[in-house]
Design an enzyme around this catalytic site. Structure first.
Site, PDB file in Angstrom:
ATOM      1  N   GLU A  95       0.814  -1.204   0.000  1.00 28.61           N
ATOM      2  CA  GLU A  95       0.000   0.000   0.000  1.00 28.61           C
ATOM      3  C   GLU A  95       0.854   1.263   0.000  1.00 28.61           C
ATOM      4  OE1 GLU A  95      -2.571  -0.128   3.366  1.00 28.61           O
ATOM      5  OE2 GLU A  95      -3.308  -2.124   2.892  1.00 28.61           O
ATOM      6  N   CYS A 108       3.124   8.331   1.472  1.00 25.46           N
ATOM      7  CA  CYS A 108       3.589   7.353   2.457  1.00 25.46           C
ATOM      8  C   CYS A 108       3.805   6.031   1.716  1.00 25.46           C
ATOM      9  CB  CYS A 108       2.531   7.208   3.546  1.00 25.46           C
ATOM     10  SG  CYS A 108       2.947   6.029   4.827  1.00 25.46           S
ATOM     11  N   CYS A 115       5.061  -7.190   7.819  1.00 24.59           N
ATOM     12  CA  CYS A 115       6.048  -6.720   8.793  1.00 24.59           C
ATOM     13  C   CYS A 115       6.208  -7.772   9.883  1.00 24.59           C
ATOM     14  CB  CYS A 115       5.594  -5.390   9.409  1.00 24.59           C
ATOM     15  SG  CYS A 115       6.817  -4.670  10.544  1.00 24.59           S
ATOM     16  N   CYS A 119       3.935  -4.815  16.269  1.00 27.19           N
ATOM     17  CA  CYS A 119       3.481  -3.760  17.180  1.00 27.19           C
ATOM     18  C   CYS A 119       1.963  -3.879  17.363  1.00 27.19           C
ATOM     19  CB  CYS A 119       3.840  -2.385  16.624  1.00 27.19           C
ATOM     20  SG  CYS A 119       5.617  -2.142  16.371  1.00 27.19           S
ATOM     21  N   CYS A 122      -0.724  -1.895  15.120  1.00 23.46           N
ATOM     22  CA  CYS A 122      -0.469  -1.787  13.679  1.00 23.46           C
ATOM     23  C   CYS A 122      -1.136  -2.924  12.914  1.00 23.46           C
ATOM     24  CB  CYS A 122       1.038  -1.799  13.438  1.00 23.46           C
ATOM     25  SG  CYS A 122       1.488  -1.740  11.700  1.00 23.46           S
ATOM     26  N   CYS A 333      -2.408   1.643   8.052  1.00 26.77           N
ATOM     27  CA  CYS A 333      -1.490   0.973   7.148  1.00 26.77           C
ATOM     28  C   CYS A 333      -1.663  -0.544   7.219  1.00 26.77           C
ATOM     29  CB  CYS A 333      -0.051   1.347   7.483  1.00 26.77           C
ATOM     30  SG  CYS A 333       1.031   0.841   6.164  1.00 26.77           S
TER      31      CYS A 333
END
Length: 357
Positions: A95, A108, A115, A119, A122, A333
């Site tokens: 994205e 961005c 990932c 976290c 997120c 995100c």
């Protein structure tokens, strides 16, 4: 060699193209025609570079094909924010988000598919790590926007999309050069920001670069204990060591801080954050928790966010409370990718249930 052309820095691309054109006995001015078509005035395919002879365009296409990102979904928010879901050659999806604000258009971009850091706030972390992006795939997120009609050319680029940029340092390092180079995308270094949780070896390499790229530390907690609750990476790269590493940077650092109700938003926590930020001379970006990023977490109320911001300022820290953007288009995100893939799975499941082949 060929497919890597968009993954080369402008100097390396100039050398590769120059050698190839010389071997073909092309006139010297051809390089001045061809090189800008990579980034300055990009073409989707060499066939579109109509200022070149047809035979040369065909040869360029064979020797140096231009890989594209395929636009899967484009959403426009009521506040002007645009979100792009790109499909990569192997079917992975990433994205980018374009945020207009006055004369500024901030893009961005993602540096990884998924990932590994997990976290808690997120959406990207929920999908796990898929793979690193190539240089061409990272810079391609900017290039593809320039190929749109009309082309919303970004004025600023931030590495705050999917993934941790400093865990893909070699590709991000080359991308920074392409973004900034006059023969690349020509974006000023101070308009390019790398956001990181604090990967120490790569942080040191970023600090050694001479350009004035900006750094944002994804902080979210002023103590190691609280940060460990929110960000598992604290186990490997300890907060005191990360903060010490920030001293290597000659430019001002921004501290990113997502406010989470009942977890890191008390006034006492603001005092702890002020004690940490003030010696650094850092700017603190206070970010509302995006509800799509972590549905089980509670966003901090507006009154408490303002009180937190005031407390930091009263303690001598420059703090800015950002507003959520793109709430109506899944702008957390990774959220759009999750929703699109989930929708595809639901569709397949419904077809299987209905006996559709």
């Amino acid at each position: 060699m060929s497919s890597l052309l968009l993954g080369l820095t402008p100097d390396a691309a100039r050398a590769a193209l120059g050698e190839w054109l010389t071997a073909r006995d092309e006139p010297a001015y051809r390089l001045r025609q061809v090189l800008p078509r990579l980034w300055q005035r990009p073409v989707g395919a060499w066939a579109d570079a109509t200022e070149l002879p047809a035979e040369l365009r065909t040869a360029l296409d064979a020797a140096f094909p231009l890989p594209r990102l395929r636009l899967g979904t484009r959403q426009v928010s009521s506040d002007g924010t645009e979100k792009f879901l790109w499909t990569l050659a192997d079917g992975e999806a990433i994205e980018s988000v374009l945020i207009p604000e006055g004369k500024r258009r901030t893009l961005c971009i993602s540096s990884q598919a998924g990932c590994a850091l997990g976290c808690v706030f997120c959406a990207t972390g929920r999908m796990g790590f898929r793979r690193n992006l190539s240089v061409a795939e990272i810079v391609g997120q900017v290039r593809e926007l320039l190929l749109l009609d009309p082309a919303p050319k970004p004025t600023n680029v931030v590495f705050m999309g999917m993934g941790e940029p400093l865990l893909n340092w070699d590709a991000v390092d080359a991308t920074l050069t392409i973004l900034n180079h006059p023969e690349g995308l020509g974006i000023g270094a101070r308009h390019i920001t790398v956001s990181t949780v604090g990967i120490l070896p790569s942080l040191a390499k970023l600090a050694q670069r001479p350009e004035q790229f900006r750094l944002a530390l994804s902080l979210h907690a002023p103590t190691a204990a609280l940060r460990h609750e929110l960000m598992p990476i604290e186990k490997k790269y300890k907060l005191p060591d990360v903060l010490a590493a920030l001293q290597q940077f000659r430019r001002r650092v921004t501290l990113e801080y997502v406010l989470i109700g009942g977890r890191n938003d008390s006034l006492e926590t603001a005092d702890q954050l002020a004690r940490l930020a003030r010696p650094l001379g850092a700017l603190v970006n206070l970010l509302p928790l995006h509800p799509g990023g972590a549905p089980e977490l509670t966003p901090t109320g507006r009154a408490q966010m303002l009180a937190f911001e005031r407390r930091l300022r009263a303690r001598g820290v420059e703090a800015v409370l950002r507003r959520s953007r793109g709430l109506d288009i899944s702008a957390a995100c990774g959220q759009l990718r999750v929703e699109v893939l989930a929708g595809a799975r639901d569709k397949v499941g419904a077809q299987e249930h209905a006996g559709v082949e």
